[in-house]
Design a protein around this motif. Structure first.
Motif, mmCIF file in Angstrom:
data_model
loop_
_atom_site.group_PDB
_atom_site.id
_atom_site.type_symbol
_atom_site.label_atom_id
_atom_site.label_comp_id
_atom_site.label_asym_id
_atom_site.label_seq_id
_atom_site.Cartn_x
_atom_site.Cartn_y
_atom_site.Cartn_z
ATOM 1 N N MET A 93 0.828 -1.214 0.000
ATOM 2 C CA MET A 93 0.000 0.000 0.000
ATOM 3 C C MET A 93 0.863 1.265 0.000
ATOM 4 S SD MET A 93 -3.192 -1.361 2.370
ATOM 5 C CE MET A 93 -2.886 -0.144 3.574
ATOM 6 N N LYS A 94 1.874 1.281 -0.878
ATOM 7 C CA LYS A 94 2.766 2.436 -1.080
ATOM 8 C C LYS A 94 3.650 2.735 0.130
ATOM 9 C CE LYS A 94 0.927 3.473 -5.098
ATOM 10 N NZ LYS A 94 1.560 3.199 -6.320
ATOM 11 N N MET A 95 3.740 1.792 1.079
ATOM 12 C CA MET A 95 4.606 1.980 2.247
ATOM 13 C C MET A 95 5.668 0.890 2.251
ATOM 14 S SD MET A 95 1.969 3.047 5.261
ATOM 15 C CE MET A 95 3.323 3.331 6.373
ATOM 16 N N GLU A 96 6.879 1.257 2.668
ATOM 17 C CA GLU A 96 7.963 0.287 2.775
ATOM 18 C C GLU A 96 7.994 -0.267 4.194
ATOM 19 O OE1 GLU A 96 11.658 1.867 1.338
ATOM 20 O OE2 GLU A 96 10.784 2.382 -0.605
ATOM 21 N N ASN A 97 7.936 -1.594 4.302
ATOM 22 C CA ASN A 97 7.915 -2.272 5.594
ATOM 23 C C ASN A 97 9.173 -3.126 5.733
ATOM 24 O OD1 ASN A 97 4.928 -1.780 6.444
ATOM 25 N ND2 ASN A 97 4.855 -2.377 4.308
ATOM 26 N N GLU A 98 9.817 -3.046 6.901
ATOM 27 C CA GLU A 98 11.014 -3.829 7.162
ATOM 28 C C GLU A 98 10.611 -5.180 7.737
ATOM 29 O OE1 GLU A 98 13.107 -1.245 9.848
ATOM 30 O OE2 GLU A 98 13.995 -0.108 8.197
ATOM 31 N N ILE A 99 11.135 -6.256 7.147
ATOM 32 C CA ILE A 99 10.933 -7.596 7.672
ATOM 33 C C ILE A 99 12.211 -7.939 8.430
ATOM 34 C CG2 ILE A 99 10.389 -9.997 7.143
ATOM 35 C CD1 ILE A 99 8.231 -7.931 6.259
ATOM 36 N N LEU A 100 12.085 -8.177 9.755
ATOM 37 C CA LEU A 100 13.237 -8.343 10.632
ATOM 38 C C LEU A 100 13.481 -9.803 10.981
ATOM 39 C CD1 LEU A 100 12.372 -5.429 13.098
ATOM 40 C CD2 LEU A 100 13.735 -5.317 11.005
ATOM 41 N N ALA A 101 14.733 -10.111 11.321
ATOM 42 C CA ALA A 101 15.091 -11.450 11.777
ATOM 43 C C ALA A 101 14.484 -11.668 13.172
ATOM 44 C CB ALA A 101 16.602 -11.602 11.833
#
Length: 128
Positions: A93-101
């Motif tokens: 949805m036009k947002m950058e999301n960080e996927i974390l360990a």
């Protein structure tokens, strides 16, 4: 203009006319390439890639928390990671999301491909 909209894995062909939209039909259809407007007159098309189907190795699976597009892959197979390190950047949805360990370990498998679309729960990588 006609667009193809996908909701819950079902494609809808939608016709938009002067700001009003109506559903034209809801048959299973092949979605066209994603088109993005670059200026008032030019349009460019880009191919949408799907995440390939692969066998997942043993270990803790890192899954997509929401549907979106993989923008960046920060770690590769064999890389050591610490809990909280950024593994992927997922655009939703036009947002950058960080996927974390979720834990310390070694990346045993990276399944996601840069530019691919993923759904909620799709396995992106495995930490051993």
């Amino acid at each position: 203009m006609r667009y193809v909209v996908t909701i819950n894995d079902k494609n809808y062909e939608v016709e938009v006319e002067k700001g009003e939209a109506s559903i034209v039909k809801t048959d299973k259809i092949q979605a066209p390439p994603v088109v993005s407007k670059t200026d008032d007159t030019a349009f460019t098309a880009k191919t949408v890639q799907e995440t390939p189907k692969v066998t997942v190795s043993d270990g803790e699976k890192i899954t997509a928390p929401m549907p979106g597009t993989i923008l960046q892959i920060k770690k590769n197979s064999g890389d050591k990671v610490s809990r909280g390190e950024i593994l992927f950047i997922l655009e939703a949805m036009k947002m950058e999301n960080e996927i974390l360990a979720p834990k310390d370990g070694v990346i045993t498998q990276v399944i996601a491909v840069k530019g691919s679309n993923v759904n909620t729960g799709d396995v992106l990588a495995v930490i051993g």
